[in-house]
Design a protein around this motif. Sequence first.
Motif, PDB file in Angstrom:
ATOM      1  N   SER A   1       0.829  -1.197   0.000  1.00 16.00           N
ATOM      2  CA  SER A   1       0.000   0.000   0.000  1.00 16.00           C
ATOM      3  C   SER A   1       0.867   1.251   0.000  1.00 16.00           C
ATOM      4  O   SER A   1       1.851   1.349   0.735  1.00 16.00           O
ATOM      5  CB  SER A   1      -0.900   0.004   1.237  1.00 16.00           C
ATOM      6  OG  SER A   1      -1.613   1.219   1.339  1.00 16.00           O
TER       7      SER A   1
ATOM      8  N   ARG B   1      -7.685  -6.830  -4.687  1.00 20.09           N
ATOM      9  CA  ARG B   1      -8.235  -5.489  -4.894  1.00 20.09           C
ATOM     10  C   ARG B   1      -8.652  -5.247  -6.340  1.00 20.09           C
ATOM     11  O   ARG B   1      -9.011  -4.114  -6.699  1.00 20.09           O
ATOM     12  CB  ARG B   1      -7.179  -4.441  -4.487  1.00 20.09           C
ATOM     13  CG  ARG B   1      -6.841  -4.495  -3.013  1.00 20.09           C
ATOM     14  CD  ARG B   1      -5.489  -3.903  -2.688  1.00 20.09           C
ATOM     15  NE  ARG B   1      -5.229  -4.021  -1.256  1.00 20.09           N
ATOM     16  CZ  ARG B   1      -4.815  -5.148  -0.667  1.00 20.09           C
ATOM     17  NH1 ARG B   1      -4.561  -6.237  -1.400  1.00 20.09           N
ATOM     18  NH2 ARG B   1      -4.633  -5.198   0.632  1.00 20.09           N
TER      19      ARG B   1
ATOM     20  N   THR C   1      -4.295   1.732  -0.033  1.00 21.20           N
ATOM     21  CA  THR C   1      -5.438   0.820  -0.081  1.00 21.20           C
ATOM     22  C   THR C   1      -6.327   0.989   1.148  1.00 21.20           C
ATOM     23  O   THR C   1      -5.856   1.326   2.235  1.00 21.20           O
ATOM     24  CB  THR C   1      -4.971  -0.649  -0.153  1.00 21.20           C
ATOM     25  OG1 THR C   1      -6.122  -1.502  -0.267  1.00 21.20           O
ATOM     26  CG2 THR C   1      -4.177  -1.054   1.079  1.00 21.20           C
TER      27      THR C   1
END
Length: 271
Positions: free
Chosen positions: A14, A99, A236
């Motif tokens: 992330s 994701r 994220t």
Amino acid sequence: MGSSGKVVVRIGLSNSFVETALLKRDDNSLTKNRLAARRFVENLAESGRSSSSFKANKRGWLFKNAPVDPIKKFISEFVNHPGSMLTDNGPVIKYIEDRQNIELHKWDVLLTSTLQAKVDTLIDESLGLKINCRARTSGQKSDKDTLRITNKQRVASRGDEQVGLSQKEIDNAELGYCQNEGKDVSSKKINYPDWIYRTERKNPLLIIHLLKLIDNSGACISDKPVVAWSISFPRTEVKETRVEFIVTKTWMRENFFNDNDIDEIEDNDDE
């Protein structure tokens, strides 16, 4: 524990920038990576988006809103060096798959190319586009099995993480940086670190590099491009499972760098 002591590294993707600055040197691996890049462009065409969807900009060829499946296939086909933990195919693909229906559904893709070809520029058209390959030196610690891209093991150029963002998003990122650092946003001397642009990034950015790699004597290592990749991941909102590795402190010093290190690499032709 000393330089040889072992430490546990918990790696998450992330809000990060990862790249394959460590490559396997054998001809088979280098050839497979060139084929992976070529098949990537072919897979985009099969998804209904041909190479004509790439638009020229000052850093190469930009493709907006690319589908995720060709991205995953490219990463899976790329021969990753076992010492390049941050770009290990398995964890990277798993992170994307977790994701792919939300945050990482659409991607921006940059095929790097310098604006102008010089006399000694390596030119490649294997992807269906004219690529003026960026030049990079091989790191001093490269050996017969491993290519280290530059001594700092950095592939991308300063400013690459701006690609795909609107001018408004770039301005917002730079204004936020200046406000946080107490700098005058009107100054022309501010050296903006690339990580600030991730604060505005909505789509992840895949950068595919076709490089002219030069050894310490100035000789070209290969008459064909050496392929590497970089990814700029936005932050994220999905809970992240970090991957743990046990490494030595020496490995840490040689393979982990601060985001600001990328500012050491600059291509005059890109400015």
